[in-house]
Design an enzyme around this catalytic site. Sequence first.
Site, short mmCIF file in Angstrom:
data_model
loop_
_atom_site.label_atom_id
_atom_site.label_comp_id
_atom_site.label_asym_id
_atom_site.label_seq_id
_atom_site.Cartn_x
_atom_site.Cartn_y
_atom_site.Cartn_z
N HIS A 188 28.18 41.64 59.95
CA HIS A 188 28.14 42.73 58.98
C HIS A 188 26.97 42.57 58.02
CE1 HIS A 188 32.28 42.50 60.46
NE2 HIS A 188 32.44 43.76 60.13
N HIS A 197 27.12 48.85 58.23
CA HIS A 197 28.26 48.05 57.77
C HIS A 197 28.56 46.88 58.70
CE1 HIS A 197 32.36 46.95 56.60
NE2 HIS A 197 32.67 47.07 57.88
N GLU A 213 56.02 42.96 46.03
CA GLU A 213 56.20 41.82 46.94
C GLU A 213 54.87 41.35 47.50
OE1 GLU A 213 57.66 44.80 47.35
OE2 GLU A 213 59.74 44.45 46.75
N HIS A 253 68.10 47.54 53.89
CA HIS A 253 68.05 46.27 53.16
C HIS A 253 68.54 45.09 54.00
CE1 HIS A 253 67.21 48.93 49.90
NE2 HIS A 253 67.23 47.99 48.99
#
Lengths: 666, 666
Positions: A34, A268, A413, A475
């Site tokens: 890159h 890129h 999380e 859950h």
Amino acid sequence: MTPAHEFSSDLIVKAANIVRGLSIDAVQAANSGHPGLPLGAADFATVLWTHFLRHNPKNPQWQNRDRFVLSGGHGSMLLYALLHLTGYDVSLADLQAFRQWGSRTPGHPEYGHTPGVETTTGPLGQGLANAVGMAMAEAMLAARFNEADFPVVDHYTYVVATDGDLQEGVTHEACALAGHQQLGKLVVLYDDNHITIDGATDLSFSEKVLQRFVAYGWHTQQVDGHDPQAVYEAIVAARENTSQPSIISCKTIIGKGSPHKAGTAGVHGAPLGEEELRLTKEALGLPPDEAFYVPANIAEFFGEAVTRGAHWQAEWDALFSAYEQAHPEKATTYLNLDKVPAQALDLQTFTAGEQVATRSASGAILNQLAPALPALVGGSADLTPSNNTLPQGATAFMPDNRQGRYIHYGIREHGMAAIMNGLALHGGVIPYGGTFFVFTDYMRPAMRMAALMGLRVIYVLTHDSIGLGEDGPTHQPVEHLSSLRAMPNMLVFRPADANEAIVGWQQALQRSEGPTCLVLTRQKLPVLNREVLAPYQEAAKGGYVLVEDDDYEVILIATGSEVSLALAARDMLNDRGYRVRVVSMPSTELFDAQPQDYRHSVLPPDKTARVAVEAGATWGWQKYVGLKGQIIGLDRFGASAPYQTLYEELGITAEAVARAAEALLA
Amino acid sequence: MTPAHEFSSDLIVKAANIVRGLSIDAVQAANSGHPGLPLGAADFATVLWTHFLRHNPKNPQWQNRDRFVLSGGHGSMLLYALLHLTGYDVSLADLQAFRQWGSRTPGHPEYGHTPGVETTTGPLGQGLANAVGMAMAEAMLAARFNEADFPVVDHYTYVVATDGDLQEGVTHEACALAGHQQLGKLVVLYDDNHITIDGATDLSFSEKVLQRFVAYGWHTQQVDGHDPQAVYEAIVAARENTSQPSIISCKTIIGKGSPHKAGTAGVHGAPLGEEELRLTKEALGLPPDEAFYVPANIAEFFGEAVTRGAHWQAEWDALFSAYEQAHPEKATTYLNLDKVPAQALDLQTFTAGEQVATRSASGAILNQLAPALPALVGGSADLTPSNNTLPQGATAFMPDNRQGRYIHYGIREHGMAAIMNGLALHGGVIPYGGTFFVFTDYMRPAMRMAALMGLRVIYVLTHDSIGLGEDGPTHQPVEHLSSLRAMPNMLVFRPADANEAIVGWQQALQRSEGPTCLVLTRQKLPVLNREVLAPYQEAAKGGYVLVEDDDYEVILIATGSEVSLALAARDMLNDRGYRVRVVSMPSTELFDAQPQDYRHSVLPPDKTARVAVEAGATWGWQKYVGLKGQIIGLDRFGASAPYQTLYEELGITAEAVARAAEALLA
């Protein structure tokens, strides 16, 4: 100690052009990589590395070094070029072996593989979130260990982040928390080039990034990323603001220097090609026929980092020696933070017959561990009362309580897991963090990075099955045990009772080479009676014979809450005249790591009548029961109901285990 | 058609209090659940449901209904109470069976389970991101199908979102894109109550949320969420702004009405208890001794939704009939969007002997599918040129090109997957989206929701192994095949060659009951010669005998790129005098779903000499090779190098397969 030179934009640009040349030559040599980011970011990165970064290239482990994170890891050649030029053990030959088997210069920077690489990056967003953790660790350790005149922990954390990093949700989570926490020594240089792989960012990205960071409570600036003086002044201002994290939008042109590709998505992620490489070198004032060109004056300019680094380290060493004299106890604690002494792991056992959820056991264990292990830093993604992760007496890490050892991560999380990686990478901190087991899905990219980097990070994962009950299938984990066992270097430990939970914590803390999932019940479980069953310490082997009848005919293998089911099934089978061995298997990884003799002693190859029971996906259990065995598990999603009903309705019962065994023996 | 009543704040609050009463009674009856959100959000939700939401309770499938998403799914009783009161097929008995086995009122709202539930919510952030997809689908279908005087697609998408939703990274991704896309008919009511499970949001959440949404390009407002008139006016303003999505911060008190628990974390997720329940009812002016109380005037007020719904539906039915007359072709296309006719799946085969990466094959297949299936809407998380997801001639869905059928999701994998769920839930769209296979980790929570809801969502997952090469271990999937196979209702399909890729797409499109992962190579693979091998169509069975020798002694099982290795290993083994069967196993799920007879014909129980080869974790393969079999796989992370080198160095070679087979036969 500042550079010998006056600040010279001209010299910076010349130096940056050498970084550019090395980067594009390496990419071309590899025919892979890159070039866009190194070409675009070289100017501002060079300002940072030559005028601000306090590091010691000859001792990349110096504890008080500034941390530098290249969050856009695809621009790895930028980092490798800077490491090489500033005197790290990254040679020209290493640069020439970019992206080759066994080289020090892999496609993306890898922690533990290349000196000076602070974290593995590539999956976007992770590095910036790691840096938030590093800055938190610095703030926390500084508050706990510094004394008047003894700033033994005192460094900045710098990041180069890209558009992609800022689009990823994990950086929203981590940066919102960084603002909340007022991490003033975190400085982010945002390579604002308006190009991603699909094309210009206006295809998908039109937000006002800095305004968003203002909303987070950050200090924001915008400069021309190709104007060294402007970058210099912005970094000075960012450093001076120590009550807010800083982001500096450095407006750049991706692939700057490439006459035909600069400013386009094409630069890129692909080599320039020989012709464009040549034209680029000409445009940059580099000798077009020379590869990996470094003139002496630029080598010298970057090489000053070695002298400065030695000086800074010597200064700090002297400071620390004096600190050891003045504050010997603190100094000793500081130096031993990352160690886990055996006596800290000498934990109170639980009494047979009591009913204790393993999440509660974990909480009780933490109450003992936290005082004994000053490096232990807890937290939860807003499930503290459910995860039982807050030790008695622990206080929250906050801007006005930097000594706090508990982090309220919020409902974040993924951010939590990535920040925990940063805490562990910084050193001096052993992080653990809680959430519901099912939400490991949210954390998975960061958990994988912990496994890949071999970090001691501990996940406290409660509500580990349909035993969660009424909250229902969203859950209730089903596939999570299996899917995490598939991950290399991830230790999964699901204790059968409170005492096996002790072993889980011991294993997690002793395991300095990788992360551990402690998988814990919501519901109460009996503490097993070790007077009639094998000692709980056997759980350290991952799988062990819990109890057996003479001349047993069938082996029942279970984990966690289902061990009690297996024991009940044995009773049923005994009543029906069958002889049974019961194996508790809290960790398949630990079991697999045992010598074959041991494994065969637990699961003798000639004993093929085997039943595994686990309230989760059956996928993988064939490894232990074989083609002829039976698996009582759950290959569907759960449901919302009281948990006892769920176990009954979904067929995970002692009777089902007994029947499966009988069928095998019939 | 507006309500019969003048707008009355007093009536709204009285009605909201009935919603509150039903919610807390149900939670108390279940002795489980979340009273805090229903108590806090009842006022503004009642304004929305009685004065804005255009829906038809007697036909929850009416295509032009407004969509309502309760993103904070833990507040499910709010939704169930509203569904019950407005005339959906959710009875009082259903409310009374809240969170019980088999009831229509599970702990979190479940799509396909309860009439009127538009998406399954609970894992935070998912619902809001789904809603972005629903609003995109509306904008896209409106642009493609509406004609002058025939606004057949014309509805709003409303969301109730919580602090937790806004902290989660997935909503950053989705909402940034929603702002970019100027989704003016998306209206978010943010239940801004400053309480999460750990306590007050000032523990972790101090950002200026609305300022952040301004940065995304949203229209923002803030009101007292307990002031119906203010909420009403804000929703009017939000609806009127059709060039920006809107977020209305509704300042509320969590648990409002509970004398002792309102405004505290304690009311979030636990029943009030009998005493507090009684006190709350008294405070709300409800009869304290009556459970599930609904007075006639409130029943009538909410019940007007049935009359209004019938009226709206009739209006729309008439409109659509006229549209069918005026624009018969478009009408037919619209009505058949979700169907996949067999002729659309009649795809050109690839020529044996050519070298075609399966990602390239997928691109070529998409060029044929896109014109034939008008519902197909593609996209990529900024890896379009790598994923080969942009069909020829397809244009980007943008504010100024709403007819575009390609979505540039940006570097937002999780947002993409959650938005795809919303597109599928809306109907009229069959979404597919691309990223690197390794980044399924980022999407996993949303992929699980697709599996749980049974949505036809197609993931185009390229760069599927160490075959990715130089980008290194951060970008090389290892555990991903195994970990996704463990997920219920997820179909994983890894084609061995370009023609098997055809079957993968056919299966994915015909599969209306769940999502599919198409797992594709970066590197070129030979198109297998079907004149000597079994027809590629056999791949629809998930596993099939590709070729075999008479009286074969050993079975080699492989997937994807490793099928070619297995064929080469067979040649080696033949040369060494062994007789071999080669099984191609593109999908273990499809294979497992075949009748046992078929499975045994492919893997006869008495043929136990088996070798599986796959460039990924071995976990799970024991299911097909048994305890005596061998697995050539990868139980470590990869490395950065050219891919041929990686296969050699990591031991995934034809020679390794041959040697493993020989060892078994020795």
